[in-house]
Scaffold this motif. Structure first.
Motif, mmCIF file in Angstrom:
data_model
loop_
_atom_site.group_PDB
_atom_site.id
_atom_site.type_symbol
_atom_site.label_atom_id
_atom_site.label_comp_id
_atom_site.label_asym_id
_atom_site.label_seq_id
_atom_site.Cartn_x
_atom_site.Cartn_y
_atom_site.Cartn_z
ATOM 1 N N UNK A 1 -75.043 119.532 13.534
ATOM 2 C CA UNK A 1 -74.752 118.105 13.771
ATOM 3 C C UNK A 1 -75.721 117.234 12.953
ATOM 4 N N UNK A 2 -76.975 117.676 12.892
ATOM 5 C CA UNK A 2 -77.967 116.905 12.115
ATOM 6 C C UNK A 2 -77.593 116.874 10.635
ATOM 7 N N UNK A 3 -77.059 117.987 10.146
ATOM 8 C CA UNK A 3 -76.644 118.047 8.746
ATOM 9 C C UNK A 3 -75.594 116.975 8.442
ATOM 10 N N UNK A 4 -74.686 116.782 9.394
ATOM 11 C CA UNK A 4 -73.633 115.779 9.243
ATOM 12 C C UNK A 4 -74.249 114.371 9.227
ATOM 13 N N UNK A 5 -75.192 114.161 10.127
ATOM 14 C CA UNK A 5 -75.823 112.835 10.228
ATOM 15 C C UNK A 5 -76.669 112.535 8.995
ATOM 16 N N UNK A 6 -77.243 113.594 8.431
ATOM 17 C CA UNK A 6 -78.092 113.405 7.255
ATOM 18 C C UNK A 6 -77.304 112.707 6.139
ATOM 19 N N UNK A 7 -76.050 113.152 5.974
ATOM 20 C CA UNK A 7 -75.219 112.590 4.896
ATOM 21 C C UNK A 7 -74.990 111.093 5.125
ATOM 22 N N UNK A 8 -74.711 110.735 6.377
ATOM 23 C CA UNK A 8 -74.468 109.313 6.693
ATOM 24 C C UNK A 8 -75.744 108.521 6.437
ATOM 25 N N UNK A 9 -76.872 109.088 6.854
ATOM 26 C CA UNK A 9 -78.153 108.401 6.695
ATOM 27 C C UNK A 9 -78.475 108.217 5.208
ATOM 28 N N UNK A 10 -78.212 109.267 4.438
ATOM 29 C CA UNK A 10 -78.546 109.239 3.015
ATOM 30 C C UNK A 10 -77.735 108.164 2.283
ATOM 31 N N UNK A 11 -76.471 108.082 2.672
ATOM 32 C CA UNK A 11 -75.590 107.101 2.012
ATOM 33 C C UNK A 11 -76.082 105.675 2.239
ATOM 34 N N UNK A 12 -76.877 105.488 3.286
ATOM 35 C CA UNK A 12 -77.336 104.134 3.617
ATOM 36 C C UNK A 12 -78.729 103.831 3.064
ATOM 37 N N UNK A 13 -79.412 104.839 2.534
ATOM 38 C CA UNK A 13 -80.778 104.647 2.049
ATOM 39 C C UNK A 13 -80.788 103.543 0.993
ATOM 40 N N UNK A 14 -81.779 102.668 1.108
ATOM 41 C CA UNK A 14 -81.873 101.587 0.131
ATOM 42 C C UNK A 14 -81.123 100.338 0.568
ATOM 43 N N UNK A 15 -80.174 100.497 1.500
ATOM 44 C CA UNK A 15 -79.456 99.314 1.997
ATOM 45 C C UNK A 15 -80.235 98.727 3.172
ATOM 46 N N UNK A 16 -79.732 97.604 3.702
ATOM 47 C CA UNK A 16 -80.399 97.037 4.876
ATOM 48 C C UNK A 16 -79.928 97.686 6.163
ATOM 49 N N UNK A 17 -78.985 98.575 6.027
ATOM 50 C CA UNK A 17 -78.340 99.167 7.191
ATOM 51 C C UNK A 17 -78.836 100.602 7.403
ATOM 52 N N UNK A 18 -80.155 100.711 7.701
ATOM 53 C CA UNK A 18 -80.729 102.056 7.827
ATOM 54 C C UNK A 18 -80.356 102.683 9.165
ATOM 55 N N UNK A 19 -80.535 103.980 9.241
ATOM 56 C CA UNK A 19 -80.186 104.657 10.491
ATOM 57 C C UNK A 19 -81.378 105.478 10.985
ATOM 58 N N UNK A 20 -81.722 105.294 12.271
ATOM 59 C CA UNK A 20 -82.773 106.098 12.894
ATOM 60 C C UNK A 20 -82.082 107.289 13.564
ATOM 61 N N UNK A 21 -82.623 108.474 13.340
ATOM 62 C CA UNK A 21 -82.063 109.661 14.017
ATOM 63 C C UNK A 21 -83.092 110.205 15.006
ATOM 64 N N UNK A 22 -82.662 110.356 16.263
ATOM 65 C CA UNK A 22 -83.542 110.928 17.283
ATOM 66 C C UNK A 22 -82.872 112.155 17.894
ATOM 67 N N UNK A 23 -83.684 113.162 18.212
ATOM 68 C CA UNK A 23 -83.185 114.320 18.952
ATOM 69 C C UNK A 23 -83.897 114.324 20.301
ATOM 70 N N UNK A 24 -83.115 114.268 21.361
ATOM 71 C CA UNK A 24 -83.676 114.207 22.713
ATOM 72 C C UNK A 24 -83.228 115.433 23.509
ATOM 73 N N UNK A 25 -83.721 115.559 24.734
ATOM 74 C CA UNK A 25 -83.245 116.616 25.631
ATOM 75 C C UNK A 25 -83.973 117.935 25.466
ATOM 76 N N UNK A 26 -83.363 118.986 25.998
ATOM 77 C CA UNK A 26 -84.078 120.263 26.139
ATOM 78 C C UNK A 26 -84.227 121.046 24.837
ATOM 79 N N UNK A 27 -83.305 120.887 23.881
ATOM 80 C CA UNK A 27 -83.525 121.564 22.584
ATOM 81 C C UNK A 27 -84.733 120.915 21.914
ATOM 82 N N UNK A 28 -84.835 119.598 22.018
ATOM 83 C CA UNK A 28 -85.986 118.889 21.450
ATOM 84 C C UNK A 28 -87.270 119.380 22.105
ATOM 85 N N UNK A 29 -87.221 119.552 23.431
ATOM 86 C CA UNK A 29 -88.402 120.013 24.160
ATOM 87 C C UNK A 29 -88.802 121.414 23.693
#
Ligand code: 5AD
Ligand code: SF4
Length: 453
Positions: free
Chosen positions: A48-76
């Motif tokens: 899932x992170x791999x998918x989000x990476x692409x969206x985030x990358x496409x926005x780099x340099x624009x004003x529309x940046x994306x913060x990605x957080x991983x929460x919950x027990x896998x994060x723990x």
């Protein structure tokens, strides 16, 4: 519980101006709230992170940046490893620290230009001494007609297959008054049913007005005083904590629904001991017997694990025998999967995957037949249904019976959402029931008087 936690994260972030969006595409922030209970949890997160990476990358340099957080027990459980494998992740936070999200988000957005997706993400997987519940804001999101309320977290049981005591931490119960006030607020916002949540919810303990130690049955009785709260449920319980007073609540408290999810995992005493479940098959059967004595129509659900290390054909047959003796209205079943760091993961006699598959398929066929029989037994009966939402088809409404069955009706007015009406059941749709609203009165058409049955 992750549904509840996600709603609370939205509450925490609302003052910063965040609102929920329907998907990641235009979002300023994406939080993956993860579960680590069974296999492949981490793999799913990384893909899932791999998918989000692409969206985030496409926005780099624009004003529309994306913060990605991983929460919950896998994060723990994974912590630093996530930041190492996915350096574009900005925040990794465990289930006990999400009240600190605003600080983390402020830091992450400030640092994001400098980091440019290249590591140094924020990691907060502590188990803070003071509970997050003392810091969370009052809920501002409505959960609708049927709401969740976390009353207990963590677990001290240490079943040898289970990762929960390591990811959610030691057992913790919220004070009675805090729970009571949250329940009142949920009801004010439109909830008519509340499910009390905890990894080991019947280990719940608190202090009453005179300072005496009380358990879940006391909390249930307190909550049943709330006007407008018509239905109470609780999940998930451990057989060892099914005390007499809780069993009796099922006979005494009208708002407590006649349905219980009580995981047994196996019907073999040898396997139950190896799992460190602290009860035998007979003790489990005795609990079921007492529950049925207190509430004869109670519907029962359970969790089963097949292929625990060392499970023989005879052990498996003992599980099938237990299922056949009890007759469940529904159940969940899983192939045993190794959880990193748990004692059972280190045992040598792991069961072959092909054997696990075979056993799981058979066990599920027995459970499915029982579920089908149970649902069919309601055909021709009138059940009080709490309507929760519109269905997929025009005029269709979906609700729940006291026995936790999903019930759909056609040609019903949308203003029945939030009401309890008697429904004459006419069809078993395999995972749900169909029927027609009974127009005039009858037992349970109690939307007005506040009783549910
Ligand atoms: N393998 C398979 N199933 C598991 N569960 C918990 N840990 C494991 C595991 N390692 C199941 C149990 C539990 C449910 C929430 O998940 O049946 O009750
Ligand atoms: Fe896990 Fe439930 Fe056992 Fe606790 S009681 S260790 S949560 S399976």
């Amino acid at each position: 519980m992750n549904v509840y936690d996600s709603a609370r994260m939205a509450d925490v972030l609302a003052p910063l101006g965040y609102v929920s969006s329907s998907g990641p595409d235009g979002a300023d922030m994406v939080i993956l709230n993860t579960c680590h209970i069974r296999e492949r949890a981490s793999e799913k997160v990384y893909s899932e992170l791999g998918r989000l990476r692409k969206i985030k990358k496409a926005r780099t340099g624009s004003n529309n940046k994306m913060v990605i957080a991983v929460a919950g027990c896998v994060a723990q459980a994974e912590g630093e490893e996530i930041l190492r494998r996915a350096p574009y992740v900005d925040i990794v936070l465990g289930p006990q620290t999400y009240h600190r999200l605003p600080e983390m988000v402020a830091l992450a957005t400030r640092a994001s230009d400098k980091r440019n997706g290249n590591g140094n993400g924020i990691l907060d997987t502590e188990f803070p001494v003071s509970s997050k519940f003392d810091h969370l804001p009052v809920e501002n999101s409505s959960q609708g007609i049927s709401a969740f309320l976390s009353v207990q977290e963590g677990c001290d049981k240490f079943c040898t297959f289970c990762v929960v005591p390591y990811t959610r931490g030691v057992e913790f119960s919220r004070p009675i008054e805090q729970v009571f006030e949250e329940a009142q607020r949920l009801v004010k916002k439109g909830a008519r049913e509340i499910t009390l949540l905890g990894q080991n919810v019947n280990a719940y303990h608190g202090k009453n007005e005179t300072g005496s130690e009380v358990g879940l049955s006391y909390l249930i009785e307190r909550l049943s005083e709330i006007t407008g709260l018509d239905r109470l449920r609780y999940t998930t319980s451990h057989p060892k904590d099914m005390d007499e007073s809780l069993i009796n609540s099922h006979g005494k408290v009208g708002t407590l629904m006649p349905y219980l999810h009580l995981p047994v995992q196996s019907g073999s005493d040898r396997i139950l001991a190896a799992m460190n479940r602290r009860h035998t098959a007979e003790e489990y059967l005795n609990i079921i017997h007492s529950l049925r004595k207190a509430r004869p129509d109670i519907a029962l659900s359970s969790d089963f694990i097949v292929g625990f290390p060392g499970e023989t054909e005879a052990d498996f047959e003992a599980t099938i025998a237990l299922i056949k003796e009890i007759k469940f209205s529904q159940a969940y079943s899983f192939k045993y999967s190794i959880r990193p760091g748990t004692p059972a993961g280190m045992l040598n006699d792991q069961v072959d995957d092909s054997v696990k598959n075979e056993r799981l398929a058979y066990l599920q066929s027995v459970l499915l037949e029982q579920q089908n029989d149970y649902n069919s037994s309601k055909i021709g009966k009138e059940l009080p249904v709490l309507f929760e939402r519109q269905g997929r088809h025009e005029g269709q409404l979906i609700g729940r019976s006291p026995y936790n069955q999903s019930v759909s009706v056609n040609d019903a007015p949308a203003d029945l959402i939030g009401a309890i009406r008697n429904v004459k059941i006419d069809s078993n749709l395999s995972h749900s029931l169909g029927g027609k609203v009974v127009e005039h009165g009858g037992l349970g058409s109690s939307a007005v008087n506040g009783n549910s049955l």
